[in-house]
Design a protein around this motif. Structure first.
Motif, PDB file in Angstrom:
ATOM      1  N   GLN A 176      51.023  35.575 -10.000  1.00  0.00           N
ATOM      2  CA  GLN A 176      51.236  34.317  -9.286  1.00  0.00           C
ATOM      3  C   GLN A 176      50.037  34.013  -8.387  1.00  0.00           C
ATOM      4  N   ASN A 177      49.754  32.724  -8.237  1.00  0.00           N
ATOM      5  CA  ASN A 177      48.569  32.287  -7.495  1.00  0.00           C
ATOM      6  C   ASN A 177      48.913  31.071  -6.641  1.00  0.00           C
ATOM      7  N   ILE A 178      48.218  30.947  -5.531  1.00  0.00           N
ATOM      8  CA  ILE A 178      48.400  29.782  -4.669  1.00  0.00           C
ATOM      9  C   ILE A 178      47.029  29.265  -4.260  1.00  0.00           C
ATOM     10  N   GLN A 179      46.913  27.944  -4.144  1.00  0.00           N
ATOM     11  CA  GLN A 179      45.629  27.319  -3.826  1.00  0.00           C
ATOM     12  C   GLN A 179      45.855  26.101  -2.939  1.00  0.00           C
ATOM     13  N   ILE A 180      44.925  25.884  -2.008  1.00  0.00           N
ATOM     14  CA  ILE A 180      44.906  24.670  -1.200  1.00  0.00           C
ATOM     15  C   ILE A 180      43.545  24.007  -1.383  1.00  0.00           C
ATOM     16  N   THR A 181      43.566  22.688  -1.629  1.00  0.00           N
ATOM     17  CA  THR A 181      42.337  21.930  -1.850  1.00  0.00           C
ATOM     18  C   THR A 181      42.220  20.842  -0.800  1.00  0.00           C
ATOM     19  N   LYS A 182      41.075  20.759  -0.160  1.00  0.00           N
ATOM     20  CA  LYS A 182      40.791  19.746   0.857  1.00  0.00           C
ATOM     21  C   LYS A 182      39.754  18.765   0.317  1.00  0.00           C
ATOM     22  N   PHE A 183      40.114  17.474   0.265  1.00  0.00           N
ATOM     23  CA  PHE A 183      39.203  16.434  -0.204  1.00  0.00           C
ATOM     24  C   PHE A 183      38.400  15.897   0.975  1.00  0.00           C
ATOM     25  N   GLY A 222      35.787  13.035   1.717  1.00  0.00           N
ATOM     26  CA  GLY A 222      35.144  11.843   1.184  1.00  0.00           C
ATOM     27  C   GLY A 222      35.438  11.685  -0.296  1.00  0.00           C
ATOM     28  N   SER A 223      34.544  11.012  -0.994  1.00  0.00           N
ATOM     29  CA  SER A 223      34.736  10.742  -2.415  1.00  0.00           C
ATOM     30  C   SER A 223      34.076  11.775  -3.309  1.00  0.00           C
ATOM     31  N   TYR A 224      33.246  12.647  -2.724  1.00  0.00           N
ATOM     32  CA  TYR A 224      32.419  13.502  -3.562  1.00  0.00           C
ATOM     33  C   TYR A 224      32.742  14.993  -3.447  1.00  0.00           C
ATOM     34  N   TRP A 225      33.275  15.424  -2.320  1.00  0.00           N
ATOM     35  CA  TRP A 225      33.370  16.864  -2.049  1.00  0.00           C
ATOM     36  C   TRP A 225      34.814  17.347  -2.041  1.00  0.00           C
ATOM     37  N   GLN A 226      34.989  18.592  -2.493  1.00  0.00           N
ATOM     38  CA  GLN A 226      36.268  19.289  -2.385  1.00  0.00           C
ATOM     39  C   GLN A 226      36.002  20.722  -1.951  1.00  0.00           C
ATOM     40  N   LEU A 227      36.776  21.181  -0.997  1.00  0.00           N
ATOM     41  CA  LEU A 227      36.791  22.588  -0.627  1.00  0.00           C
ATOM     42  C   LEU A 227      38.132  23.166  -1.068  1.00  0.00           C
ATOM     43  N   TYR A 228      38.117  24.349  -1.669  1.00  0.00           N
ATOM     44  CA  TYR A 228      39.380  24.933  -2.117  1.00  0.00           C
ATOM     45  C   TYR A 228      39.346  26.448  -1.929  1.00  0.00           C
ATOM     46  N   GLY A 229      40.518  27.009  -1.818  1.00  0.00           N
ATOM     47  CA  GLY A 229      40.631  28.448  -1.655  1.00  0.00           C
ATOM     48  C   GLY A 229      42.073  28.869  -1.804  1.00  0.00           C
ATOM     49  N   ASN A 244      43.726  45.219 -14.535  1.00  0.00           N
ATOM     50  CA  ASN A 244      43.820  46.107 -13.380  1.00  0.00           C
ATOM     51  C   ASN A 244      43.384  45.432 -12.086  1.00  0.00           C
ATOM     52  N   GLN A 245      43.033  44.151 -12.162  1.00  0.00           N
ATOM     53  CA  GLN A 245      42.541  43.441 -10.988  1.00  0.00           C
ATOM     54  C   GLN A 245      43.727  42.983 -10.144  1.00  0.00           C
ATOM     55  N   GLY A 246      43.833  43.510  -8.937  1.00  0.00           N
ATOM     56  CA  GLY A 246      44.968  43.223  -8.072  1.00  0.00           C
ATOM     57  C   GLY A 246      44.774  41.977  -7.231  1.00  0.00           C
ATOM     58  N   ILE A 247      45.475  41.903  -6.120  1.00  0.00           N
ATOM     59  CA  ILE A 247      45.435  40.736  -5.242  1.00  0.00           C
ATOM     60  C   ILE A 247      44.025  40.520  -4.705  1.00  0.00           C
ATOM     61  N   ARG A 248      43.642  39.242  -4.587  1.00  0.00           N
ATOM     62  CA  ARG A 248      42.314  38.929  -4.084  1.00  0.00           C
ATOM     63  C   ARG A 248      42.279  37.482  -3.618  1.00  0.00           C
ATOM     64  N   ALA A 249      41.468  37.217  -2.642  1.00  0.00           N
ATOM     65  CA  ALA A 249      41.265  35.860  -2.150  1.00  0.00           C
ATOM     66  C   ALA A 249      40.107  35.223  -2.909  1.00  0.00           C
ATOM     67  N   PHE A 250      40.074  33.889  -2.893  1.00  0.00           N
ATOM     68  CA  PHE A 250      38.945  33.189  -3.492  1.00  0.00           C
ATOM     69  C   PHE A 250      38.669  31.923  -2.685  1.00  0.00           C
ATOM     70  N   PHE A 251      37.432  31.471  -2.779  1.00  0.00           N
ATOM     71  CA  PHE A 251      37.008  30.270  -2.063  1.00  0.00           C
ATOM     72  C   PHE A 251      35.954  29.557  -2.890  1.00  0.00           C
ATOM     73  N   GLY A 252      36.034  28.197  -2.921  1.00  0.00           N
ATOM     74  CA  GLY A 252      35.058  27.464  -3.718  1.00  0.00           C
ATOM     75  C   GLY A 252      34.778  26.085  -3.158  1.00  0.00           C
ATOM     76  N   ILE A 253      33.760  25.449  -3.737  1.00  0.00           N
ATOM     77  CA  ILE A 253      33.363  24.102  -3.341  1.00  0.00           C
ATOM     78  C   ILE A 253      32.993  23.316  -4.590  1.00  0.00           C
ATOM     79  N   ARG A 254      33.400  22.034  -4.620  1.00  0.00           N
ATOM     80  CA  ARG A 254      33.089  21.158  -5.747  1.00  0.00           C
ATOM     81  C   ARG A 254      32.387  19.896  -5.253  1.00  0.00           C
TER      82      ARG A 254
END
Length: 741
Positions: free
Chosen positions: A656-663, A665-672, A727-737
């Motif tokens: 199971q996974n959970i994600q929050i995305t912040k928009f 302006g019109s061009y950028w997204q931050l997500y994690g 075998n990859q367990g729980i982990r956080a992630f962060f990205g930008i678009r």
């Protein structure tokens, strides 16, 4: 009026608000445009005549309008209507012709880019983990290669296409599913059940068609970069550009890097394979006289991956002291489509690809080269109620490696395999009336080794008058020729010997699929789309690996009996006026093998799969929440004999996974977010005798059977094929678009 030309211009809007990035298309001449930020568009140089104009944009109903161009300029005003489901999306995979999902006589599941963004991954292989009835299966605990199962059938039964071309096959069945830049993926279409009639002998279990973006509608610039807490780094970049006034290009680059050895289960082996991969993709669309289609694409991928004992280094590659699986992959592809000048609709499609693999599995080398050339000519014609498609194809496959697969015992020398496969196919899509449609199709191929192949297909579609209820029935058969060393990674990994009891005959299959779709509109402006299917596939001559007769061998032979895959599946697509959207589904299946009067479950096949994706936007905050996951039932696992103390079946497990995305302006997204929230990993003893990977302390009798000893009471050998999850367990992630239209 002969030779005179006019233009079409206008505006696209929704509720009096201009809609940018709508696709406006003139069907008869294959020419189109995209509306700008003010919703305005223009299509110049259209010869006088009658045309059908289509306007489409994700989330709205497709508009079709017939017009006659007889003036220099025509102005049109298109007002969009929202749709709460994807039933109006255009699909290609069912019949090789563009048709809405609603009208397609073959059930096709469609997954857009937005679906995959809910759980970002570094490859299309991992992205499919939340598609109902589809499961990415890892085949090795050490190098983490895998394939894609559809309705319980292994990866070699699934054909993977890029823009309708059979690119991923043979050697790349295992290694070619990574490195497809997701920045260039428009959508993924999934057909479950045999598609051999149109696509050939590998599409026995189904097909996955990866559709890349059109240069007209693709963003000018797109970038997506994310990293995980394990140290993974993935970069996707897309760029659209012009080549003069007559051609447009679309460039995509994907780079994935993971160089952080982790051994959380303390078995002495890497939990996740280390990888360094780059993939470059370029697609061109050329404008030609009379606006006919001509596109050309190419891709190159290089990957260096290894997994093994934590103390392994490149200097140990191929040694028998420290175990590692090291794979270098060089792969190139080119493919395209050309519309032949004619008053008829005649298309020529082609692809050419090469795959070179340089690998070591411990001290076992595997060096392989593969070249595949493919060409296909199709002619389509609408004659009253008959929509005809006639095609001919030719496929050339060259394959060479350093194994017994290409060694000729009679000649006592290596002899590469060369297979030529010409074929013809015919499809007649008959519109009986507004509510009934029938498809009759057949294909004939001649395999230069195995001879004649005939695959017929029958499809029937009924819909209610208001199109809120749809019934589809499909029947057909398939044909598959196996190449063990290119398709089954287990044939190389670990310490088992590969044994062929006989020359392998081709497999045949017979399939029936019933699909029912229902659309429900509630009084509270909610939409519910229900989709249910029942499937049954019967196999003759099935080729299955035998892990159990001898724990030190993998024995390949045609099944002396039959195999059956059957089950039911259901999907629900629920959209509320608040913006809450729920996609959920399940597949309940039984894949069994009947041999010598005894029936048993197929190895590594789940009895139940559930998937879900829940999305909720918070417009006032510019935020979107996504919760995705899957649930798998027990699978029978390959044990090494009666004394093997590992569990015979996997447990129920869920990723199971959970994600929050912040928009912004019109061009950028931050997500994690967080992946694998429940921190599920397989047991630490999944790799048998991880402390003795070269079986130096294992004793065998004269028949090759392992002898129990005080140091090896369970009569085990080193074996990494007991694998059903990462075998990859729980982990956080962060990205930008970043997206620039």
């Amino acid at each position: 009026m002969f030779g005179q030309k006019g233009s079409i211009s206008g505006i696209v809007s929704f509720q009096n608000q201009p809609q940018p990035y709508a696709n406006i298309y003139v069907n008869e001449i294959n020419k189109g445009s995209v509306s700008d930020e003010n919703g305005v568009f223009e299509i110049p140089n259209i010869p006088y005549g009658l045309y059908t104009i289509s306007v489409s944009i994700l989330g709205f109903k497709t508009i079709k309008r017939e017009i006659e161009i007889k003036n220099d300029e025509i102005y049109l005003d298109f007002k969009l209507e929202e749709i709460p489901s994807s039933l109006d999306e255009i699909v290609l995979s069912g019949t090789m012709k563009p048709v809405t999902k609603l009208e397609s006589p073959i059930p096709v599941d469609v997954y857009s880019t937005s679906f995959f963004l809910k759980n970002p991954t570094p490859s299309i292989f991992e992205s499919l983990q939340n598609v109902n009835g589809v499961r990415p299966q890892l085949n090795c605990n050490v190098c983490n290669t895998g394939d894609i199962h559809i309705n319980g059938l292994e990866g070699p039964y699934t054909m993977v296409l890029i823009d309708g071309m059979p690119i991923v096959s043979g050697l790349s069945t295992v290694y070619g599913l990574t490195g497809i830049p997701q920045s260039l993926i428009e959508r993924v279409e999934v057909v479950k059940g045999p598609a051999s009639t149109l696509y050939g002998s590998e599409a026995v279990g189904g097909l996955i068609n990866i559709i890349t973006k059109n240069t007209l509608s693709a963003p000018s610039v797109s970038a997506d970069i994310f990293a995980s807490g394990w140290g993974e780094l993935n970069t996707d970049i897309g760029l659209k550009y012009n080549l003069g006034s007559s051609a447009q290009g679309l460039l995509g680059v994907n780079y994935f890097n993971y160089q952080n050895p982790i051994d959380n289960n303390e078995d002495g082996f890497t939990d996740l394979t280390l990888q360094n991969r780059i993939s470059i993709f370029n697609k061109f669309n050329f404008e030609r006289k009379n606006n006919r289609i001509f596109s050309l694409a190419a891709r190159y991928i290089y990957e260096n991956r290894w997994g093994g004992q934590m103390i392994w280094s490149p200097e140990d590659r191929g040694s028998d002291e420290i175990y590692g699986e090291s794979i270098y992959t060089n792969r190139w592809e080119t493919f395209g489509i050309y519309q032949i000048p004619s008053s008829e609709q005649i298309l020529f499609q082609f692809s050419f690809n090469g795959h070179k693999q340089d690998s070591y599995y411990g001290d076992t080398p595997f060096m392989a080269d593969q070249i595949i050339g493919f060409g296909q000519l199709t002619w389509s014609k609408l004659i009253r109620k008959h929509d005809l498609l006639l095609g001919t194809s030719y496929r050339y496959t060259f394959y060479d490696d350093n194994t017994t697969a290409t060694f000729n015992n009679q000649e006592n020398k290596n002899m590469p395999s060369i297979i030529q496969l010409p074929g013809v196919f015919l499809q007649d899509e008959i519109r009986l009336n507004h509510q009934n449609k029938l498809v009759l199709a057949a294909r004939y191929d001649y395999n230069s080794i195995h001879g004649n192949i005939f695959t017929p297909r029958f499809n029937y579609k009924w819909n209610s008058e208001n199109q809120k209820n749809i019934l589809r029935i499909s029947m057909g058969n398939g044909f598959r020729i196996a190449n063990v060393f290119t398709e089954d990674h287990a044939a190389l990994t670990g310490a088992r010997d590969v044994v062929f009891e006989e020359d392998l005959d081709p497999e045949t299959s017979y399939n029936v699929n019933v699909n029912f779709v229902k659309k429900i509109f509630t009084s509270r402006n909610a939409f519910i789309g229900l989709d249910a299917s029942a499937f049954y596939t019967y196999f003759n001559n099935r080729i299955l690996p035998d892990y159990e007769t001898n724990p030190n061998q993998i024995i390949y032979a045609n099944l002396d009996g039959y195999s059956v895959s059957k089950g039911v599946s259901g999907n629900a697509d629920i959209t509320f006026s608040s913006g809450l959207k729920i996609l959920t589904g399940f597949t309940l299946m039984d894949v069994s093998v009947n041999e010598n009067g005894e029936s048993y479950k197929q190895l590594l096949t789940e009895s139940f799969q559930g998937v879900w994706s829940v999305s909720y936007p918070i417009p006032n905050w510019g935020v979107n929440l996504d919760y995705t996951g899957n649930l798998f039932g027990p699978m029978r696992l390959p044990l090494l004999g009666e004394l093997d103390d590992r569990d015979e079946y996997s447990p129920w497990f869920s990723i199971q996974n959970i994600q929050i995305t912040k928009f912004i302006g019109s061009y950028w997204q931050l997500y994690g977010g967080v992946k694998n929230l429940l921190n599920f990993v397989p047991p630490a003893n999944s790799i048998a005798r991880a402390f003795d990977p070269f079986d130096k302390d294992v004793i065998f009798d004269e028949n090759g059977q392992v002898v129990p000893t005080p140091n090896n009471p369970n009569a085990l050998t080193f074996d990494p094929t007991y694998v059903y999850a990462s075998n990859q367990g729980i982990r956080a992630f962060f990205g930008i678009r970043y997206t620039l239209r």
